[in-house]
Design a protein around this motif. Structure first.
Motif, PDB file in Angstrom:
ATOM      1  N   ALA A   1      15.774 -30.444  -9.150  1.00 50.80           N
ATOM      2  CA  ALA A   1      16.105 -31.735  -9.775  1.00 50.80           C
ATOM      3  C   ALA A   1      16.197 -31.578 -11.292  1.00 50.80           C
ATOM      4  O   ALA A   1      17.075 -32.162 -11.936  1.00 50.80           O
ATOM      5  CB  ALA A   1      15.071 -32.792  -9.393  1.00 50.80           C
TER       6      ALA A   1
ATOM      7  N   PRO B   1      24.200 -32.974  -7.017  1.00 44.74           N
ATOM      8  CA  PRO B   1      22.797 -33.392  -6.971  1.00 44.74           C
ATOM      9  C   PRO B   1      22.388 -33.955  -5.611  1.00 44.74           C
ATOM     10  O   PRO B   1      21.227 -33.856  -5.222  1.00 44.74           O
ATOM     11  CB  PRO B   1      22.696 -34.468  -8.065  1.00 44.74           C
ATOM     12  CG  PRO B   1      23.898 -34.308  -8.907  1.00 44.74           C
ATOM     13  CD  PRO B   1      24.951 -33.626  -8.088  1.00 44.74           C
TER      14      PRO B   1
ATOM     15  N   TRP C   1      19.443 -30.048 -12.237  1.00 40.17           N
ATOM     16  CA  TRP C   1      20.549 -31.007 -12.208  1.00 40.17           C
ATOM     17  C   TRP C   1      20.560 -31.909 -13.440  1.00 40.17           C
ATOM     18  O   TRP C   1      21.618 -32.336 -13.876  1.00 40.17           O
ATOM     19  CB  TRP C   1      20.521 -31.838 -10.920  1.00 40.17           C
ATOM     20  CG  TRP C   1      21.077 -31.065  -9.770  1.00 40.17           C
ATOM     21  CD1 TRP C   1      20.397 -30.570  -8.694  1.00 40.17           C
ATOM     22  CD2 TRP C   1      22.436 -30.646  -9.609  1.00 40.17           C
ATOM     23  NE1 TRP C   1      21.256 -29.872  -7.876  1.00 40.17           N
ATOM     24  CE2 TRP C   1      22.511 -29.905  -8.408  1.00 40.17           C
ATOM     25  CE3 TRP C   1      23.600 -30.822 -10.352  1.00 40.17           C
ATOM     26  CZ2 TRP C   1      23.700 -29.348  -7.940  1.00 40.17           C
ATOM     27  CZ3 TRP C   1      24.785 -30.262  -9.897  1.00 40.17           C
ATOM     28  CH2 TRP C   1      24.832 -29.541  -8.695  1.00 40.17           C
ATOM     29  N   ASP C   2      19.405 -32.205 -14.036  1.00 40.22           N
ATOM     30  CA  ASP C   2      19.398 -33.081 -15.221  1.00 40.22           C
ATOM     31  C   ASP C   2      19.108 -32.313 -16.522  1.00 40.22           C
ATOM     32  O   ASP C   2      18.735 -32.896 -17.532  1.00 40.22           O
ATOM     33  CB  ASP C   2      18.446 -34.270 -15.035  1.00 40.22           C
ATOM     34  CG  ASP C   2      16.981 -33.907 -14.874  1.00 40.22           C
ATOM     35  OD1 ASP C   2      16.561 -32.796 -15.260  1.00 40.22           O
ATOM     36  OD2 ASP C   2      16.232 -34.763 -14.356  1.00 40.22           O
TER      37      ASP C   2
END
Length: 190
Positions: free
Chosen positions: A126, A16, A129-130
């Motif tokens: 982003a 990340p 990544w989550d």
């Protein structure tokens, strides 16, 4: 049949912290997840963003095929809106062992050059990544990857690299040359 050489570059982030976010553009630009799987809306985004750069692989998909794809756990569509109008999107496609592909990313032609693309790509990466935080049962993301090609916009590669994506593969293949279909048949002059 005329063919053209098409170069495809594959890029990745492996942590990340690789992500280098772009600044948010000025004005009323919002990014919202399209939470209800909608073949109609997804096809609209695909055709509107990719019509001038020869995205044709999904144009023949049936409604059922779109629905099947969109119903897969973890597939997400994030849409950038400029003053309420869809300006572009990023589509996330989870794969095995914590890998997430940014399957599609781009802007509707009228919204290019307004600094929306870097912001949308940053936001989409982003969210890749989550992704497991929103989808119990998916493995935590260990790698985010995407590909771009010589048919894409002239600033695509530079945008990906400015966001922290690193090149890991390059391929050159001959493809049958096809006219840009536009968001609907005949949208672009021949």
């Amino acid at each position: 049949m005329t063919t053209i050489a098409v170069t495809t570059w594959s890029l990745e982030q492996t942590a990340p912290t690789d992500l280098l976010p772009a600044a948010a553009p000025e004005g009323d630009v919002r990014i919202v997840r399209s939470e209800v799987p909608s073949p109609e809306f997804s096809r609209f985004l695909y055709a509107s963003v990719g019509g001038d750069i020869r995205w044709v692989d999904r144009l023949s998909w049936t409604y059922a095929r779109w629905q099947e794809y969109l119903d897969r756990p973890g597939v997400e569509t994030w849409v950038a809106y400029d003053r309420g109008t869809p300006a572009g999107y990023v589509e996330l496609d989870p794969q095995d062992e914590g890998v997430v592909e940014i399957a599609y990313f781009g802007l509707v032609p009228a919204f290019r050059g307004r600094r929306i693309g870097g912001h949308l790509l940053s936001y989409g990466a982003a969210r890749a990544w989550d992704l497991a935080d929103r989808w119990p049962g998916l493995a935590p993301t260990k790698r985010v990857w995407l590909h771009t090609c010589s048919k894409d916009g002239e600033h695509a590669m530079a945008n990906y690299q400015r966001r922290g994506f690193r090149l890991f593969d390059t391929k050159v293949e001959e493809e049958r040359e096809a006219p840009a279909p536009g968001p609907w048949p005949g949208a672009f002059p021949v």
